[in-house]
Scaffold this active site. Structure first.
Site, mmCIF file in Angstrom:
data_model
loop_
_atom_site.group_PDB
_atom_site.id
_atom_site.type_symbol
_atom_site.label_atom_id
_atom_site.label_comp_id
_atom_site.label_asym_id
_atom_site.label_seq_id
_atom_site.Cartn_x
_atom_site.Cartn_y
_atom_site.Cartn_z
ATOM 1 N N ASP A 99 0.774 -1.258 0.000
ATOM 2 C CA ASP A 99 0.000 0.000 0.000
ATOM 3 C C ASP A 99 0.804 1.306 0.000
ATOM 4 O OD1 ASP A 99 -1.551 -2.105 0.849
ATOM 5 O OD2 ASP A 99 -2.258 -1.133 2.666
ATOM 6 N N GLU A 125 -10.534 -2.464 4.322
ATOM 7 C CA GLU A 125 -9.194 -1.910 4.572
ATOM 8 C C GLU A 125 -9.078 -0.522 3.923
ATOM 9 O OE1 GLU A 125 -6.359 -5.778 4.833
ATOM 10 O OE2 GLU A 125 -6.811 -5.210 2.798
HETATM 11 C C1 FRU Z 1 -3.937 -3.581 2.714
HETATM 12 C C2 FRU Z 1 -3.302 -4.013 4.027
HETATM 13 C C3 FRU Z 1 -3.654 -3.039 5.129
HETATM 14 C C4 FRU Z 1 -2.527 -3.207 6.105
HETATM 15 C C5 FRU Z 1 -1.362 -3.451 5.189
HETATM 16 C C6 FRU Z 1 -0.346 -4.391 5.745
HETATM 17 O O1 FRU Z 1 -3.300 -4.077 1.605
HETATM 18 O O2 FRU Z 1 -3.693 -5.325 4.351
HETATM 19 O O3 FRU Z 1 -4.929 -3.238 5.695
HETATM 20 O O4 FRU Z 1 -2.346 -2.091 6.910
HETATM 21 O O5 FRU Z 1 -1.887 -3.978 3.980
HETATM 22 O O6 FRU Z 1 0.781 -4.458 4.944
#
Ligand code: FRU
Length: 529
Positions: free
Chosen positions: A68, A247
């Site tokens: 992300d 998310e």
């Molecule tokens: C989304 C996610 C988020 C988390 C991160 C962990 O892709 O799962 O919810 O904070 O990636 O790397």
């Protein structure tokens, strides 16, 4: 699940003393092979950013794993991009915040890792803001701090409450970060997942607001100083797509093009159950009263119908008020397995978001930022023509690092299929098709197989209501395609892994004639040269 297990395992390894000795031994032998590694380093420098499948104008880390985008904030002439990063491996693992800055949203300067895991936990996704009034007290009004708000994924894992929110600040334009001494600032001991805080300044109520995902919903909190947070409301119960956990939410106001109406948009990424499988980003349009997000919408709208645009959020504080989104160009279904080395994952191209109204409904529109035009070099024009059957088009520059703009007129009788097909001598193909019968736009690629990835080559579909004209805008960058239909009202982003670059482009109109009104192709400059 697999991610969680891996995580526990790595956490365990680092607490293991025997491994400490192994690490020491490795470090001492490192000294002996330094000359070797200096030589290797120069080889690496020569090939870096020229590797097979390496995007040339999309952001990628120099090496290792990325997911992300995080902490996107504009401050003092720089767009900051932090990102979920595992600096030790090309698969997901202990999360850090990698860091890069750009002055123009196209060229990026890599900076050292901004946030490292610590005794509390690993650094999951979050956001950053410029605290211009120094409400946090971390800086002064004259020298306001940048404040990052992130999720700690706790090392000590219990069944619930293993994610909490924390803050860190920087007084030197994001170059170094100090974690707040009283972290975490927001906990919820009851929830299974509580993460990805996106914070923004709410002008109406003159306070900070946070949207954050919590299992199957988004919660909203408020704060006057970024340290103390008060629960306001939640959103999402029985609304939208729930194929996986929610998310990376975002909430912002946008003006409807050509009107003075403005609406609020809630973006929510969902881990599974996207329109073409796996992870995807849905959105809701409604109103916001400073505390609660209200919408009549029950079914999700998808920001991007392709498989590879996830966890996207917008930049905070863009200088001209533009809402600019950047997504992670991958999908949790296969992100850990795509055949790239020594890095894994790219970001999408930054896109400006706006709203339009069609048939009485509001819709999100996404278009590449205008800054991208500065990368255009060789321009090819394809003469207008009427199309029936397959037509190869001659383009005097490379096809795999290019931007395409086509506009078609359907005649009296719509063709059954209208398409573009890129191919190479090894028979790998990539096609974009409008199929009038099912009423959809399809995207399909064929090429080398990706181990363990099912359906990677299957067609990806997006519903499309035919009009008299069809406008297609494509960004192709070695191993990805971003398709913007009718000025960004339909978007599809997808990875594709042709063994060698595409060399041929055919346009086709089957069972019916179509007029190609305009065709322009630009080769784009690499941002890494
Ligand atoms: C989304 C996610 C988020 C988390 C991160 C962990 O892709 O799962 O919810 O904070 O990636 O790397």
């Amino acid at each position: 699940m697999l991610r969680d297990l891996l995580f526990e395992y790595i956490g365990h390894i680092f607490r293991n003393k025997v491994l400490g000795f192994v690490l020491l031994f490795t470090l001492s032998t490192y000294g002996c092979s330094r000359h070797e590694s200096v030589r290797n380093e120069s080889v690496v420098q020569d090939t870096l950013y020229h590797e097979q499948f390496r995007p040339q104008y999309h952001f990628t880390p120099r090496e290792k794993w990325m997911n992300d985008p995080n902490g996107m904030v504009y401050f003092d002439g720089e767009y900051h991009l932090f990102y979920q990063h595992n600096p030790d491996s090309t698969v997901w693992g202990p999360m850090h915040w990698g860091h890069a800055v750009s002055k123009d949203l196209t060229h990026w300067e890599h900076l050292p890792i901004a946030l490292y895991p610590d005794s509390i936990g690993f650094i999951f996704s979050g956001s950053a803001v410029a605290d211009l009034n120094n409400s946090s007290g971390f800086g002064t009004k004259e020298e306001p701090p940048l404040v990052a708000i992130f999720t700690y994924r706790h090392r000590k894992r219990s069944t619930k409450g293993f994610e909490s929110q924390a803050i860190a600040y920087s007084l030197d334009k994001g170059r170094t970060w100090i974690k707040y001494k009283d972290n975490p600032v927001l906990e919820d001991k009851k929830s299974l997942g509580f993460r990805d805080p996106k914070v923004f300044w709410h002008v109406g109520s003159k306070r900070w607001l946070m949207v954050i995902s919590s299992e199957d919903r988004v919660r909203i909190y408020s704060s006057i100083n970024l340290k103390e947070w008060v629960f306001e409301s939640d959103f999402g119960d029985q609304i939208g797509a729930h194929g996986g956990v929610w998310e990376c939410p975002d909430l912002f106001e946008l003006q409807v093009e050509g009107t003075d109406i403005s609406k609020w948009v809630m973006l929510v990424s969902v881990g599974k159950g996207g329109p073409n499988g796996g992870s995807a980003t849905q959105y809701f349009i409604g109103d916001f009263n400073g505390s609660k997000f209200l919408t009549d919408q029950v079914t999700p709208k998808w920001m991007d119908y392709g498989r590879d645009n996830y966890a996207g959020v917008t930049w905070s504080g863009s200088p001209d008020g533009r809402k600019i989104l950047l997504g992670w160009m991958s999908n949790w279904q296969y992100a850990n397995m795509v055949p790239t080395h020594p890095w894994r994952s790219a970001m999408t191209i930054p896109c400006e978001l706006t709203l339009i109204e069609t048939n009485g409904e509001y819709q999100l529109v996404s278009r590449p930022v205008v800054e991208l035009k500065s990368l255009r070099k060789q321009r090819n024009e394809i003469r207008p023509m009427s199309l029936s059957g397959y037509q190869e088009v001659e383009i005097k520059s490379r096809l795999d690092q290019s931007e395409y703009l086509f506009s078609f007129d359907f005649g009296q009788e719509e063709p059954e299929v209208l398409g573009l097909e890129w191919s190479n001598q090894l028979g790998d193909t990539l096609s974009v098709e409008y199929l009038s019968e099912g009423g959809y736009i399809g995207l399909r690629s064929s090429g080398p197989e990706i181990p363990l990835v099912k359906n990677f080559e299957s067609i990806q579909r997006a519903p499309y209501q035919s009009k008299e004209k069809l406008k297609i805008h494509v960004l192709m960058d070695w191993s990805s395609i971003e398709l913007f239909v009718d000025d960004g009202s339909l978007v599809m982003t997808s990875l594709a892994f042709p063994t060698v670059p595409y060399e041929t482009l055919k346009i086709y109109s089957l069972k019916g004639e179509t007029t190609l009104k305009e065709g322009i192709v630009w080769e784009l400059k690499s941002i890494w040269e």
